[in-house]
Design an enzyme around this catalytic site. Structure first.
Site, PDB file in Angstrom:
ATOM      1  N   ILE A   1       0.822  -1.224   0.000  1.00  0.00           N
ATOM      2  CA  ILE A   1       0.000   0.000   0.000  1.00  0.00           C
ATOM      3  C   ILE A   1       0.852   1.269   0.000  1.00  0.00           C
ATOM      4  O   ILE A   1       0.398   2.316  -0.480  1.00  0.00           O
ATOM      5  CB  ILE A   1      -1.009  -0.016   1.177  1.00  0.00           C
TER       6      ILE A   1
ATOM      7  N   ASP B   1       1.106  -0.584   9.484  1.00  0.00           N
ATOM      8  CA  ASP B   1       1.378   0.667  10.214  1.00  0.00           C
ATOM      9  C   ASP B   1       2.876   0.981  10.169  1.00  0.00           C
ATOM     10  O   ASP B   1       3.284   2.109   9.819  1.00  0.00           O
ATOM     11  CB  ASP B   1       0.892   0.474  11.667  1.00  0.00           C
TER      12      ASP B   1
ATOM     13  N   SER C   1      -7.514  -4.979  10.395  1.00  0.00           N
ATOM     14  CA  SER C   1      -7.750  -5.928  11.501  1.00  0.00           C
ATOM     15  C   SER C   1      -7.429  -7.390  11.195  1.00  0.00           C
ATOM     16  O   SER C   1      -7.564  -8.234  12.077  1.00  0.00           O
ATOM     17  CB  SER C   1      -9.202  -5.870  12.027  1.00  0.00           C
TER      18      SER C   1
HETATM   19  N1  AR6 Z   1       0.732  -3.064   2.327  1.00  0.00           N
HETATM   20  C1  AR6 Z   1      -0.527  -3.543   2.367  1.00  0.00           C
HETATM   21  N2  AR6 Z   1      -0.976  -4.398   3.320  1.00  0.00           N
HETATM   22  C2  AR6 Z   1      -0.083  -4.793   4.252  1.00  0.00           C
HETATM   23  C3  AR6 Z   1       1.263  -4.335   4.279  1.00  0.00           C
HETATM   24  C4  AR6 Z   1       1.659  -3.430   3.253  1.00  0.00           C
HETATM   25  N3  AR6 Z   1       2.898  -2.927   3.189  1.00  0.00           N
HETATM   26  N4  AR6 Z   1       1.878  -4.909   5.342  1.00  0.00           N
HETATM   27  C5  AR6 Z   1       0.972  -5.716   5.950  1.00  0.00           C
HETATM   28  N5  AR6 Z   1      -0.212  -5.644   5.296  1.00  0.00           N
HETATM   29  P1  AR6 Z   1      -1.790  -5.560  10.495  1.00  0.00           P
HETATM   30  P2  AR6 Z   1      -4.194  -5.072  12.147  1.00  0.00           P
HETATM   31  C6  AR6 Z   1      -1.485  -6.330   5.589  1.00  0.00           C
HETATM   32  O1  AR6 Z   1      -1.278  -6.541  11.470  1.00  0.00           O
HETATM   33  O2  AR6 Z   1      -4.551  -6.510  12.130  1.00  0.00           O
HETATM   34  C7  AR6 Z   1       0.015  -2.803  14.049  1.00  0.00           C
HETATM   35  O3  AR6 Z   1       1.100  -3.071  14.880  1.00  0.00           O
HETATM   36  C8  AR6 Z   1      -1.426  -7.649   6.322  1.00  0.00           C
HETATM   37  O4  AR6 Z   1      -1.184  -8.707   5.407  1.00  0.00           O
HETATM   38  O5  AR6 Z   1      -0.848  -4.589   9.894  1.00  0.00           O
HETATM   39  O6  AR6 Z   1      -5.277  -4.070  11.877  1.00  0.00           O
HETATM   40  C9  AR6 Z   1      -0.745  -1.561  14.473  1.00  0.00           C
HETATM   41  O7  AR6 Z   1       0.094  -0.600  15.067  1.00  0.00           O
HETATM   42  C10 AR6 Z   1      -2.836  -7.749   6.910  1.00  0.00           C
HETATM   43  O8  AR6 Z   1      -3.724  -8.385   6.002  1.00  0.00           O
HETATM   44  O9  AR6 Z   1      -3.007  -4.672  11.138  1.00  0.00           O
HETATM   45  C11 AR6 Z   1      -1.749  -2.120  15.430  1.00  0.00           C
HETATM   46  O10 AR6 Z   1      -1.217  -2.229  16.738  1.00  0.00           O
HETATM   47  C12 AR6 Z   1      -3.273  -6.295   7.048  1.00  0.00           C
HETATM   48  O11 AR6 Z   1      -2.241  -5.508   6.457  1.00  0.00           O
HETATM   49  C13 AR6 Z   1      -2.057  -3.486  14.891  1.00  0.00           C
HETATM   50  O12 AR6 Z   1      -0.904  -3.865  14.145  1.00  0.00           O
HETATM   51  C14 AR6 Z   1      -3.489  -5.838   8.472  1.00  0.00           C
HETATM   52  O13 AR6 Z   1      -2.507  -6.401   9.330  1.00  0.00           O
HETATM   53  C15 AR6 Z   1      -3.248  -3.470  13.956  1.00  0.00           C
HETATM   54  O14 AR6 Z   1      -3.550  -4.787  13.569  1.00  0.00           O
END
Ligand code: AR6
Length: 169
Positions: free
Chosen positions: A13, A36, A119
């Site tokens: 993203i 994030d 999430s």
């Molecule tokens: N581009 C697009 N999607 C991504 C990328 C990227 N570069 N990297 C990961 N994903 P998560 P949450 C996807 O864990 O569950 C953080 O520490 C990944 O495959 O990032 O909402 C925050 O600070 C997954 O499908 O977010 C919060 O504390 C999706 O992003 C917590 O994690 C969401 O995974 C939020 O947890």
């Protein structure tokens, strides 16, 4: 139903050339892991400086900052629900992330927005159920608002991509 405004991509993203990308953040809004962490690394440390002024965000809501070094002009930081079995308002809170992010984007004149699969990582929301809620929220937004905005669902993992592909077709 405005499926023509909905696009599915498998991508990082942080590379998306859209007006706004959405960050799956936490309530403190000071960075973290997953998407994030990737967004903060790509945007540079000015993003963290602006986030410090926001005073956090409630689950299901969103706040907007500039995009700094990202191709996107804005980052919309939203806080998805932590999955706790499904009877703790998780569906509504997740839909709220999509709806409030879309509202903020439109208020800021954005014509395109990219969402990650909020999430479905650390917060453990079941992927299929999350995808269903995400698509529902976007379609309801299109039904209730005349704002033309292109919506990109950005999947990073193959499993989410397959689920979205199936549900959108
Ligand atoms: N581009 C697009 N999607 C991504 C990328 C990227 N570069 N990297 C990961 N994903 P998560 P949450 C996807 O864990 O569950 C953080 O520490 C990944 O495959 O990032 O909402 C925050 O600070 C997954 O499908 O977010 C919060 O504390 C999706 O992003 C917590 O994690 C969401 O995974 C939020 O947890």
């Amino acid at each position: 139903m405005e499926l023509s405004n909905i696009h599915l991509v498998k991508a990082d993203i942080t590379r998306m050339e859209v007006d706004a990308i959405v960050n799956a953040a936490n309530r403190i809004l000071l960075g973290g892991g997953g998407v994030d962490g990737a967004i903060h690394r790509a945007a540079g440390k000015e993003l963290l400086e602006e986030c410090k002024t926001l005073e956090g965000c409630e689950t299901g809501l969103a706040k907007i900052t500039k995009g700094y070094k990202l191709p996107a002009s804005y980052v919309i930081h939203t806080v998805g629900p932590v999955w706790r079995g499904g009877n703790n308002n998780e569906d509504e809170l997740l839909k709220g992330c999509y709806t409030t992010s879309l509202q903020l984007a439109v208020e800021h004149g954005c014509q395109s927005i990219a969402f990650p699969n909020i999430s479905t990582g650390v917060y453990r929301f079941p992927k299929r159920r999350a995808a269903y809620q995400a698509i529902e929220a976007v379609m309801q937004f299109f039904n209730n608002s005349k704002s033309p905005i292109e919506v990109y669902f950005v999947c990073f993992d193959e499993e989410n991509y397959r689920i979205y592909h199936e549900l959108l077709n």
